[in-house]
Design a protein around this motif. Structure first.
Motif, PDB file in Angstrom:
ATOM      1  N   MET A  80       0.841  -1.201   0.000  1.00  0.00           N
ATOM      2  CA  MET A  80       0.000   0.000   0.000  1.00  0.00           C
ATOM      3  C   MET A  80       0.871   1.244   0.000  1.00  0.00           C
ATOM      4  SD  MET A  80      -3.338  -0.748   2.325  1.00  0.00           S
ATOM      5  CE  MET A  80      -2.825  -1.915   3.521  1.00  0.00           C
ATOM      6  N   THR A  81       1.995   1.198   0.740  1.00  0.00           N
ATOM      7  CA  THR A  81       2.925   2.336   0.710  1.00  0.00           C
ATOM      8  C   THR A  81       3.438   2.544  -0.713  1.00  0.00           C
ATOM      9  OG1 THR A  81       3.590   1.747   2.945  1.00  0.00           O
ATOM     10  CG2 THR A  81       5.024   3.263   1.767  1.00  0.00           C
ATOM     11  N   LEU A  82       3.759   1.425  -1.367  1.00  0.00           N
ATOM     12  CA  LEU A  82       4.293   1.507  -2.737  1.00  0.00           C
ATOM     13  C   LEU A  82       3.262   2.108  -3.693  1.00  0.00           C
ATOM     14  CD1 LEU A  82       6.871   0.505  -4.359  1.00  0.00           C
ATOM     15  CD2 LEU A  82       5.453  -1.414  -5.055  1.00  0.00           C
ATOM     16  N   THR A  83       2.008   1.660  -3.567  1.00  0.00           N
ATOM     17  CA  THR A  83       0.999   2.197  -4.501  1.00  0.00           C
ATOM     18  C   THR A  83       0.680   3.655  -4.160  1.00  0.00           C
ATOM     19  OG1 THR A  83      -0.814   1.312  -3.180  1.00  0.00           O
ATOM     20  CG2 THR A  83      -0.029  -0.064  -4.979  1.00  0.00           C
ATOM     21  N   ASP A  84       0.748   4.006  -2.871  1.00  0.00           N
ATOM     22  CA  ASP A  84       0.589   5.423  -2.507  1.00  0.00           C
ATOM     23  C   ASP A  84       1.694   6.266  -3.140  1.00  0.00           C
ATOM     24  OD1 ASP A  84      -1.651   5.032  -1.016  1.00  0.00           O
ATOM     25  OD2 ASP A  84      -0.868   5.901   0.833  1.00  0.00           O
ATOM     26  N   ARG A  85       2.896   5.691  -3.206  1.00  0.00           N
ATOM     27  CA  ARG A  85       4.033   6.448  -3.719  1.00  0.00           C
ATOM     28  C   ARG A  85       3.957   6.628  -5.234  1.00  0.00           C
ATOM     29  NH1 ARG A  85       8.809   6.757  -1.077  1.00  0.00           N
ATOM     30  NH2 ARG A  85      10.018   6.119  -2.891  1.00  0.00           N
ATOM     31  N   HIS A  86       3.520   5.573  -5.935  1.00  0.00           N
ATOM     32  CA  HIS A  86       3.690   5.586  -7.388  1.00  0.00           C
ATOM     33  C   HIS A  86       2.414   5.444  -8.202  1.00  0.00           C
ATOM     34  CE1 HIS A  86       7.961   5.629  -6.919  1.00  0.00           C
ATOM     35  NE2 HIS A  86       7.927   4.548  -6.169  1.00  0.00           N
ATOM     36  N   PHE A  87       1.352   4.936  -7.614  1.00  0.00           N
ATOM     37  CA  PHE A  87       0.201   4.599  -8.444  1.00  0.00           C
ATOM     38  C   PHE A  87      -1.059   5.358  -8.049  1.00  0.00           C
ATOM     39  CE2 PHE A  87       3.014   0.815  -8.306  1.00  0.00           C
ATOM     40  CZ  PHE A  87       3.503   0.932  -9.593  1.00  0.00           C
ATOM     41  N   GLY A  88      -0.874   6.479  -7.364  1.00  0.00           N
ATOM     42  CA  GLY A  88      -1.991   7.387  -7.150  1.00  0.00           C
ATOM     43  C   GLY A  88      -3.017   6.951  -6.124  1.00  0.00           C
ATOM     44  N   THR A  89      -2.730   5.952  -5.309  1.00  0.00           N
ATOM     45  CA  THR A  89      -3.680   5.604  -4.248  1.00  0.00           C
ATOM     46  C   THR A  89      -3.477   6.540  -3.054  1.00  0.00           C
ATOM     47  OG1 THR A  89      -2.146   4.000  -3.331  1.00  0.00           O
ATOM     48  CG2 THR A  89      -3.751   3.177  -4.923  1.00  0.00           C
ATOM     49  N   HIS A  90      -4.420   6.515  -2.109  1.00  0.00           N
ATOM     50  CA  HIS A  90      -4.331   7.409  -0.949  1.00  0.00           C
ATOM     51  C   HIS A  90      -4.638   6.648   0.338  1.00  0.00           C
ATOM     52  CE1 HIS A  90      -3.977  10.946  -3.477  1.00  0.00           C
ATOM     53  NE2 HIS A  90      -4.926  10.432  -4.232  1.00  0.00           N
ATOM     54  N   PHE A  91      -4.124   5.426   0.446  1.00  0.00           N
ATOM     55  CA  PHE A  91      -4.413   4.645   1.655  1.00  0.00           C
ATOM     56  C   PHE A  91      -4.003   5.407   2.913  1.00  0.00           C
ATOM     57  CE2 PHE A  91      -3.734   1.124  -1.440  1.00  0.00           C
ATOM     58  CZ  PHE A  91      -4.999   0.569  -1.356  1.00  0.00           C
ATOM     59  N   PHE A  92      -2.821   6.027   2.854  1.00  0.00           N
ATOM     60  CA  PHE A  92      -2.273   6.640   4.068  1.00  0.00           C
ATOM     61  C   PHE A  92      -2.201   8.158   3.936  1.00  0.00           C
ATOM     62  CE2 PHE A  92       0.106   2.471   3.678  1.00  0.00           C
ATOM     63  CZ  PHE A  92      -0.830   1.775   4.409  1.00  0.00           C
TER      64      PHE A  92
END
Lengths: 528, 63
Positions: A223-235
């Motif tokens: 989730m950290t990785l997708t927040d960093r690169h793929f536009g998610t906002h989990f955190f």
């Protein structure tokens, strides 16, 4: 208890042991893989230790002398990650590989090729963690807990770190599947679960813990990785996410992880203390049950790591009560070890000394853990050096001392040679004294309010920091003595007896010669 | 296994609760036949009851 001595290893001198580097690269032998795990973990112990030396050198005096703050932050991060995932965990997996098949009377692990892959995933992960130091912007200074939003904003080093954790997690899960299958399916005839040495039990329980929690960590870092690169906002609160969610997920992994490290250490100590007390382990069955319940309860206390993150008072109270209660089964284990020694004919060879060091200091670390579990106290002590002191008593004096006890205990079986007892005792006493010089004073620093993870500090903390740094350098140097002892044992130690410790009664001591042959128990022993 | 009497629900519960405390009489587990499934199911229920008890205590005192 066991059937007559069945030494059927006369054909060993012409067993087809591959030679050269390919013996190790392609190894499917549990003993070779165990050896590689142990050497790998020692190498990582030196790398993580060097990072600790940098930390303590900078903290020797107030002010910034040696490193830049960003590099200091990176050192605290990777010291933690490398010691936890690179040194302690692989060390106990190394013990598991060497000992579980021999202790249950199996010829090897259940999935030898997967065992090879489990090990060979580790060096790339270690390289990624080290390579992260050289990424643009330097290593990620986010702390070993990799909290968001620091981790979602850190430089490219963070991606290498995330990938390393994915790989380490895969390795742990495969190792655990192997251990569970081996223990449940490959025990020798008559070796019921309740006859297994406690070390096997602790690893069976630990393996289940690992299978349960490593995917949680993988999820958190993904989730950290997708927040960093793929536009998610989990955190990311701005996108509707929540950084505290990361903390909950991380510690849902992180608290059981403490037991992943501690429970195999309990297992080693539960083999060593009875052997040098010349008595069976007191309350074997209750030890098994207590270990299992510690494992289950470890999933219910995670948020005691984050009292200050913001949670309702009801939740604080729940996690406080639950944490205090989980100390009960752990306390029972300490009583059991003490009762094992009670009226035993004790001797104090190096393994026993390290086991006793474990017993005293791990208990101290447990007590400071109880102190920290009390919410109002933790609000004061959170993120101070008191916490650093607490978990180093658990990780170093707990897990590392137990690993040393195990290495001295089984080195005669592994190498067929005896270590130098005088040097071993020197190693113990130097480690014990310097450990306490390093970490005991950190309790005072924490109580006085010194925050952790800072490269500079107020003048009132100067004396204790200097003492702590001197202790740390001493502790680090003492471990080079350990390396010397092990190499000297392998090259020129005296020949060890098949049953070097007369009080040791598990199959590897009663049924196998020293050194243990490359292939053992091809014909299962009959256990009565 | 062999001809040991099967454990009753109460016996398994006693076993799990004493495990939570970490105390267990030697040999008690050898007198009765307990399957892992029994222990796991009762263990999970007892774990949930443990959590529920603390939650209700917290609820009582924060009312």
């Amino acid at each position: 208890m066991y059937a007559a001595h069945t030494n059927d290893h006369g054909h060993d001198e012409h067993s087809h042991k591959p030679s050269g580097i390919m013996r190790w690269v392609q190894s499917t032998n549990h003993k070779d893989i165990g050896t590689m795990y142990l050497w790998f973990s020692f190498a990582m112990f030196l790398v993580g230790g060097a990072m600790a030396m940098i930390i303590r050198a900078e903290l020797f005096q107030p002010g910034l002398q040696i490193v830049k703050p960003e590099f200091f932050n990176s050192m605290t991060t990777y010291h933690g990650l490398i010691m936890v995932f690179g040194a302690i965990m692989p060390a106990f997996v190394g013990f598991a590989n060497w000992l579980i098949p021999m202790q249950i009377g199996a010829p090897d692990m259940a999935f030898p090729r997967m065992n090879n892959l489990s090990f060979w995933l580790l060096p790339p992960a270690a390289l990624l963690l080290i390579a992260a130091q050289f990424a643009p912007g330097g290593g990620a200074g986010v702390g070993w807990t990799l909290y968001a939003p620091l981790s979602t904003q850190a430089g490219p080093a963070m991606d290498l770190t995330i990938f390393a954790i994915h790989i380490l997690g895969m390795s742990s899960i495969m190792g655990s599947i192997n251990i569970i299958t081996t223990i449940l399916n490959m025990r020798a005839p008559g070796m019921t679960l309740m006859k297994m040495p406690l070390f096997c039990w602790t690893w069976l329980i630990t393996a289940y813990l690992l299978v349960a929690v490593m995917p949680v960590l993988a999820g958190a870092v993904t989730m950290t990785l997708t927040d960093r690169h793929f536009g998610t906002h989990f955190f990311n609160a701005a996108g509707g996410g929540d950084p505290v969610l990361y903390q909950h997920i991380f510690w849902f992994f992180g608290h059981p992880e403490v037991y992943v490290i501690a429970i195999p250490a309990f297992g080693v100590v539960s083999q060593v203390i009875p052997a040098f007390s010349r008595k069976p382990l007191f309350g074997y069955a209750s030890m098994v049950y207590a270990t299992a319940s510690i494992a289950i309860l470890s999933f219910m206390v995670w948020a005691h790591h984050m009292y200050t993150a913001g949670m309702p008072v009801e939740a604080q109270l729940y996690f406080m009560y639950a944490t205090v209660l989980i100390a009960v089964p752990t306390g029972v284990k300490v009583f059991n070890w003490v009762a094992t020694m009670w009226k035993g004919s004790l001797t104090f060879e190096t393994p026993m000394l390290f086991a006793l060091g474990f017993l005293f200091l791990f208990t101290l670390g447990g007590f400071t853990g109880l102190v920290l579990s009390i919410v109002p106290v933790d609000i004061q002590l959170h993120d101070t050096y008191y916490v650093v002191a607490h978990f180093h008593y658990v990780m170093v004096a707990g897990a590392l001392f137990s690993a040393f006890a195990g290495i001295y205990f089984w080195l005669p079986k592994w190498t067929g040679r005896m270590y130098n007892e005088t040097l071993g005792k020197w190693h113990f006493w130097l480690s014990l004294v310097f450990f306490n010089v390093t970490f005991f004073v950190q309790h005072f620093l924490g109580l006085a309010g010194m925050p952790r993870r800072i490269p500079d500090y107020s003048l009132q903390f100067a004396e204790f920091n200097m003492i702590s740094s001197i202790g740390a350098f001493g502790f680090g140097l003492s471990q080079l003595l350990f390396l010397y002892i092990v190499i000297k044992t392998i090259t020129s130690g005296e020949k060890a007896a098949d049953r070097q410790w007369e009080g040791a009664d598990s199959l590897e001591w009663t049924h196998l010669p020293s050194p243990a042959p490359w292939h053992s128990f091809e014909t299962p022993p009959v256990v009565k | 296994m062999n001809g040991k009497p099967k454990a009753s629900l109460l016996q398994v519960l006693r076993m799990v609760l004493s495990a939570f405390l970490g105390i267990r009489k030697r040999g008690e587990h050898e007198k009765i036949e307990v399957t892992p499934l029994q222990v796991i199911i009762v263990g999970l229920i007892a774990g949930a009851a443990f959590v529920a008890t603390i939650v209700s205590v917290v609820h009582l005192i924060t009312r």
